[in-house]
Design a protein around this motif. Structure first.
Motif, PDB file in Angstrom:
ATOM      1  N   GLU A 283       0.833  -1.208   0.000  1.00 41.88           N
ATOM      2  CA  GLU A 283       0.000   0.000   0.000  1.00 41.88           C
ATOM      3  C   GLU A 283       0.864   1.253   0.000  1.00 41.88           C
ATOM      4  OE1 GLU A 283      -3.993   1.628   2.247  1.00 41.88           O
ATOM      5  OE2 GLU A 283      -2.508   0.547   3.430  1.00 41.88           O
ATOM      6  N   ASP A 284       1.925   1.251   0.789  1.00 41.51           N
ATOM      7  CA  ASP A 284       2.785   2.431   0.895  1.00 41.51           C
ATOM      8  C   ASP A 284       3.568   2.704  -0.381  1.00 41.51           C
ATOM      9  OD1 ASP A 284       1.880   2.706   3.464  1.00 41.51           O
ATOM     10  OD2 ASP A 284       3.682   1.906   4.426  1.00 41.51           O
ATOM     11  N   ASN A 285       3.737   1.686  -1.223  1.00 38.72           N
ATOM     12  CA  ASN A 285       4.497   1.846  -2.465  1.00 38.72           C
ATOM     13  C   ASN A 285       3.604   1.850  -3.703  1.00 38.72           C
ATOM     14  OD1 ASN A 285       7.646   1.692  -1.930  1.00 38.72           O
ATOM     15  ND2 ASN A 285       6.659   0.308  -0.465  1.00 38.72           N
ATOM     16  N   ASP A 286       2.354   2.277  -3.528  1.00 37.51           N
ATOM     17  CA  ASP A 286       1.391   2.353  -4.626  1.00 37.51           C
ATOM     18  C   ASP A 286       1.356   1.050  -5.423  1.00 37.51           C
ATOM     19  OD1 ASP A 286      -0.626   3.509  -6.132  1.00 37.51           O
ATOM     20  OD2 ASP A 286       0.764   4.395  -7.578  1.00 37.51           O
ATOM     21  N   TYR A 287       1.402  -0.053  -4.675  1.00 39.66           N
ATOM     22  CA  TYR A 287       1.295  -1.391  -5.236  1.00 39.66           C
ATOM     23  C   TYR A 287       2.343  -1.656  -6.314  1.00 39.66           C
ATOM     24  CZ  TYR A 287      -2.730  -1.632  -2.293  1.00 39.66           C
ATOM     25  OH  TYR A 287      -3.532  -1.622  -1.182  1.00 39.66           O
ATOM     26  N   TYR A 293      -4.402  -5.302  -8.206  1.00 37.17           N
ATOM     27  CA  TYR A 293      -5.127  -6.531  -7.832  1.00 37.17           C
ATOM     28  C   TYR A 293      -4.440  -7.732  -8.486  1.00 37.17           C
ATOM     29  CZ  TYR A 293      -8.872  -3.533  -6.152  1.00 37.17           C
ATOM     30  OH  TYR A 293      -9.593  -2.595  -5.462  1.00 37.17           O
ATOM     31  N   GLN A 294      -3.499  -8.310  -7.770  1.00 40.36           N
ATOM     32  CA  GLN A 294      -2.779  -9.436  -8.349  1.00 40.36           C
ATOM     33  C   GLN A 294      -2.448 -10.473  -7.291  1.00 40.36           C
ATOM     34  OE1 GLN A 294       0.428  -9.422  -6.792  1.00 40.36           O
ATOM     35  NE2 GLN A 294       1.718  -8.689  -8.436  1.00 40.36           N
ATOM     36  N   LYS A 358     -15.726 -10.608 -19.382  1.00 38.36           N
ATOM     37  CA  LYS A 358     -16.181 -11.248 -18.140  1.00 38.36           C
ATOM     38  C   LYS A 358     -15.418 -12.541 -17.862  1.00 38.36           C
ATOM     39  CE  LYS A 358     -20.187 -13.413 -17.903  1.00 38.36           C
ATOM     40  NZ  LYS A 358     -21.661 -13.632 -17.853  1.00 38.36           N
ATOM     41  N   GLY A 359     -14.798 -12.593 -16.682  1.00 42.95           N
ATOM     42  CA  GLY A 359     -14.107 -13.795 -16.258  1.00 42.95           C
ATOM     43  C   GLY A 359     -12.605 -13.749 -16.390  1.00 42.95           C
ATOM     44  N   GLU A 360     -12.080 -12.782 -17.127  1.00 40.93           N
ATOM     45  CA  GLU A 360     -10.626 -12.665 -17.170  1.00 40.93           C
ATOM     46  C   GLU A 360     -10.113 -12.178 -15.818  1.00 40.93           C
ATOM     47  OE1 GLU A 360      -8.377 -11.770 -20.916  1.00 40.93           O
ATOM     48  OE2 GLU A 360     -10.260 -10.745 -21.410  1.00 40.93           O
ATOM     49  N   ILE A 361      -8.825 -12.340 -15.599  1.00 48.09           N
ATOM     50  CA  ILE A 361      -8.218 -12.025 -14.315  1.00 48.09           C
ATOM     51  C   ILE A 361      -7.183 -10.927 -14.493  1.00 48.09           C
ATOM     52  CG2 ILE A 361      -6.705 -12.979 -12.511  1.00 48.09           C
ATOM     53  CD1 ILE A 361      -8.270 -15.575 -12.735  1.00 48.09           C
ATOM     54  N   TYR A 362      -7.154 -10.026 -13.537  1.00 43.22           N
ATOM     55  CA  TYR A 362      -6.304  -8.829 -13.578  1.00 43.22           C
ATOM     56  C   TYR A 362      -4.855  -9.157 -13.934  1.00 43.22           C
ATOM     57  CZ  TYR A 362      -4.422  -4.369 -11.781  1.00 43.22           C
ATOM     58  OH  TYR A 362      -3.791  -3.167 -11.635  1.00 43.22           O
ATOM     59  N   ASP A 363      -4.348 -10.292 -13.457  1.00 46.34           N
ATOM     60  CA  ASP A 363      -2.953 -10.668 -13.692  1.00 46.34           C
ATOM     61  C   ASP A 363      -2.643 -10.972 -15.152  1.00 46.34           C
ATOM     62  OD1 ASP A 363      -0.777 -10.845 -11.772  1.00 46.34           O
ATOM     63  OD2 ASP A 363      -2.148 -11.973 -10.528  1.00 46.34           O
ATOM     64  N   ARG A 364      -3.613 -10.814 -16.023  1.00 45.55           N
ATOM     65  CA  ARG A 364      -3.354 -11.065 -17.439  1.00 45.55           C
ATOM     66  C   ARG A 364      -2.277 -10.131 -17.976  1.00 45.55           C
ATOM     67  NH1 ARG A 364      -7.516  -8.932 -21.893  1.00 45.55           N
ATOM     68  NH2 ARG A 364      -6.976  -6.723 -21.788  1.00 45.55           N
ATOM     69  N   TYR A 365      -2.059  -8.994 -17.311  1.00 44.53           N
ATOM     70  CA  TYR A 365      -1.046  -8.044 -17.786  1.00 44.53           C
ATOM     71  C   TYR A 365       0.341  -8.659 -17.831  1.00 44.53           C
ATOM     72  CZ  TYR A 365       0.552  -7.266 -12.950  1.00 44.53           C
ATOM     73  OH  TYR A 365       1.069  -7.424 -11.685  1.00 44.53           O
ATOM     74  N   ARG A 366       0.542  -9.796 -17.150  1.00 45.54           N
ATOM     75  CA  ARG A 366       1.847 -10.455 -17.213  1.00 45.54           C
ATOM     76  C   ARG A 366       2.155 -10.965 -18.619  1.00 45.54           C
ATOM     77  NH1 ARG A 366       4.101 -11.602 -12.210  1.00 45.54           N
ATOM     78  NH2 ARG A 366       3.120 -10.275 -10.642  1.00 45.54           N
ATOM     79  N   THR A 381      -3.442 -16.709  -9.694  1.00 42.38           N
ATOM     80  CA  THR A 381      -4.418 -15.905  -8.963  1.00 42.38           C
ATOM     81  C   THR A 381      -5.707 -16.685  -8.747  1.00 42.38           C
ATOM     82  OG1 THR A 381      -3.523 -13.820  -9.813  1.00 42.38           O
ATOM     83  CG2 THR A 381      -5.776 -13.772  -8.997  1.00 42.38           C
ATOM     84  N   LEU A 382      -6.174 -17.378  -9.794  1.00 40.61           N
ATOM     85  CA  LEU A 382      -7.394 -18.168  -9.652  1.00 40.61           C
ATOM     86  C   LEU A 382      -7.200 -19.287  -8.627  1.00 40.61           C
ATOM     87  CD1 LEU A 382     -10.269 -18.839 -10.445  1.00 40.61           C
ATOM     88  CD2 LEU A 382      -9.384 -20.100 -12.424  1.00 40.61           C
TER      89      LEU A 382
END
Length: 494
Positions: A283-287, A293-294, A358-366, A381-382
């Protein structure tokens, strides 16, 4: 929550500020500079908070409610760190108290906002990975040879467990959390599998060996403080989860002495300490460059949740699942990690990428930052979200049926990604993950995890198509975190 580990940093800042003010020709400054936030949220269990402020004059601090008290002087001179104690909230409703800080003629107000208990857990043992009812059902299936698939999986398990009987634990005693998880894979898996073997055979030699492994790690690692980096609590949670599962399966079986139980549960407390450090660090390092959300964040709350469940601590359970004091509690993670049509993805994705559905996960950015690891990390993540939901389900809280206020549900993720592992083609659907086919299933993204999807969504056609596709061997599918995945869906009649 107790933020005492920040003491040295805060004191340094305060002293530097005081020195700068003292060097000013107009040093008599009665303004108050808050280092703390002007509003503090805390869970129903209460606890301690540190209030920090800069004041180059005489000051006083007071509270307008009886449930906030002070752990030290309420007046003084100069900069200060004041410890306050907030009582458990038994009022029946959310409540707010106010702290008033005066410095010379100036006043600052800090609001303390405390929530109520909203999560009721049954606290059953075992329940972290399997319930007693599930274990007895699997045992009955094996004894009755009513499922060839389960019997084969059981035989695979027992072969591993019989080999594990001669295993000697050599705990990792360094401070590197990455090394910790690497060294904990084998002992963790052995301890969990041996506990299962005890349940299925009734032979205490498996239980004793399981506890021997866990206690060896507990004694060797109890006083270690790990290097606080971005991954510390995530690695510790994933590394310790199988041992927590094993202990949970054996805690009520008259296998351990009280001293052994204390040794083990004292060590498990590292999950809280390291979890809180990591929650605040992120939180202190702006994630860490806006990774909001990962998987790391899921692991933080998962670790605190499994500690709360295995030690019957309602306050930890509440903090993990639903608490204003936890910036990424489980309910917030279900909403933030699961993407819906039109959602804004992580800012680290490449411009022009296919929008999430719908249903994809935030970590897809990897896929972009890994690179080409989108499916690997969405699977992780799932897995962590589902493992967390399973712990809750086994204790009376059904998060598999939970739909977030903005529409997110775990079912959507299982159904969206199951098609990739059925077809073994990363270029299907939007094409976002194209280029990852060669990596699929080779970096921990075991399709056997979808047995958990089958367990809770047995009517899902996409999940059943994957399970019945033959693209993986159900009876030999094995994950360090979960063990033989076929056992997760034993409740579902095939």
């Amino acid at each position: 929550m107790n933020l005492g580990y920040k003491h040295s940093i805060i004191l340094t800042l305060l002293l530097l500020a005081q020195m700068l003010m003292a060097c000013n020709d107009n040093a008599k400054n009665t303004e108050i500079a808050l280092v703390s936030d002007d509003a503090v949220s805390i869970g129903y269990g209460g606890g301690e908070e540190l209030i920090k402020f800069i004041c180059y004059d005489n000051w006083t601090i007071s509270s307008d409610v009886s449930w906030i008290t002070f752990g030290g002087p309420t007046e003084g001179s100069g900069n200060a760190i004041i410890k306050i104690h907030i009582e458990k909230n038994t009022s029946g409703g959310d409540r707010t108290g106010k702290l008033s800080i005066t410095c010379g003629g100036n006043i600052k107000i800090i609001e303390i906002r405390q929530s109520i208990k909203t999560i009721d857990i049954e606290h059953k043992h075992p329940s972290i990975l399997y319930t007693k009812e599930e274990l007895l059902n699997i045992k009955q299936m094996v004894e009755g040879n009513s499922s060839a698939s389960i019997t084969t999986t059981y035989n695979n398990l027992m072969k591993r467990c019989n080999n594990a009987l001669t295993y000697t634990a050599t705990p990792y005693t360094g401070q590197d959390p990455t090394k910790f998880i690497e060294e904990s894979y084998v002992p963790g898996s052995n301890s969990r599998d041996l506990a299962l073997a005890y349940w299925f055979t009734g032979d205490k030699k498996y239980a004793r060996k399981s506890i021997e492994i866990i206690e060896a790690w507990a004694k060797a690692c109890k006083d270690i403080s790990y290097v606080a980096d971005a991954g510390s609590a995530m690695y510790l949670t994933r590394g310790m989860y199988p041992m927590v599962c094993a202990y949970d399966m054996l805690i009520s079986e008259n296998i351990m002495s009280d001293e052994t139980k204390k040794n083990i549960t004292d060590w498990f407390q590292v999950l809280y300490r390291e979890g809180m450090i990591s929650i605040n660090l992120w939180e202190d390092n702006d994630y860490f460059n806006k990774q909001y959300y990962q998987n790391h964040l899921v692991a933080h709350s998962m670790g605190i949740l499994m500690l709360g469940l295995v030690t019957d601590d309602d306050e930890l359970v509440q903090f993990a699942i639903d608490s204003p004091a936890n910036p990424r509690d489980v309910k917030e993670l279900l909403s933030g990690c699961i993407l819906m049509d039109g959602d804004t993805p992580c800012s680290r994705e490449k411009a022009g990428s296919a929008p999430p559905v719908k249903g994809e996960i935030y970590d897809r950015y990897r896929h972009d930052t890994g690179p080409l690891k989108g499916l690997q990390y969405t699977h992780l993540t799932l897995t962590l979200l589902s493992t967390t939901a399973r712990m809750c389900y086994n204790n009376g809280l059904d998060l598999f049926a939970y739909t977030a206020p903005t529409g997110e549900n775990l079912r959507y993720c299982f159904e969206y990604y199951s098609d990739f592992y059925r077809s073994m083609d990363s270029c299907i659907k939007s094409g976002y993950y194209c280029g990852e086919t060669e990596r699929m299933t080779k970096a921990g993204d075991n399709p056997g995890m979808y047995e958990m999807g089958l367990r809770y969504y047995p009517d899902s056609e996409p999940i059943r198509q994957l399970i019945n596709s033959g693209t993986f061997n159900r009876e030999s599918s094995y994950m360090d975190l979960l063990g033989y995945t076929r056992l997760l869906s034993a409740e579902i009649n095939e």
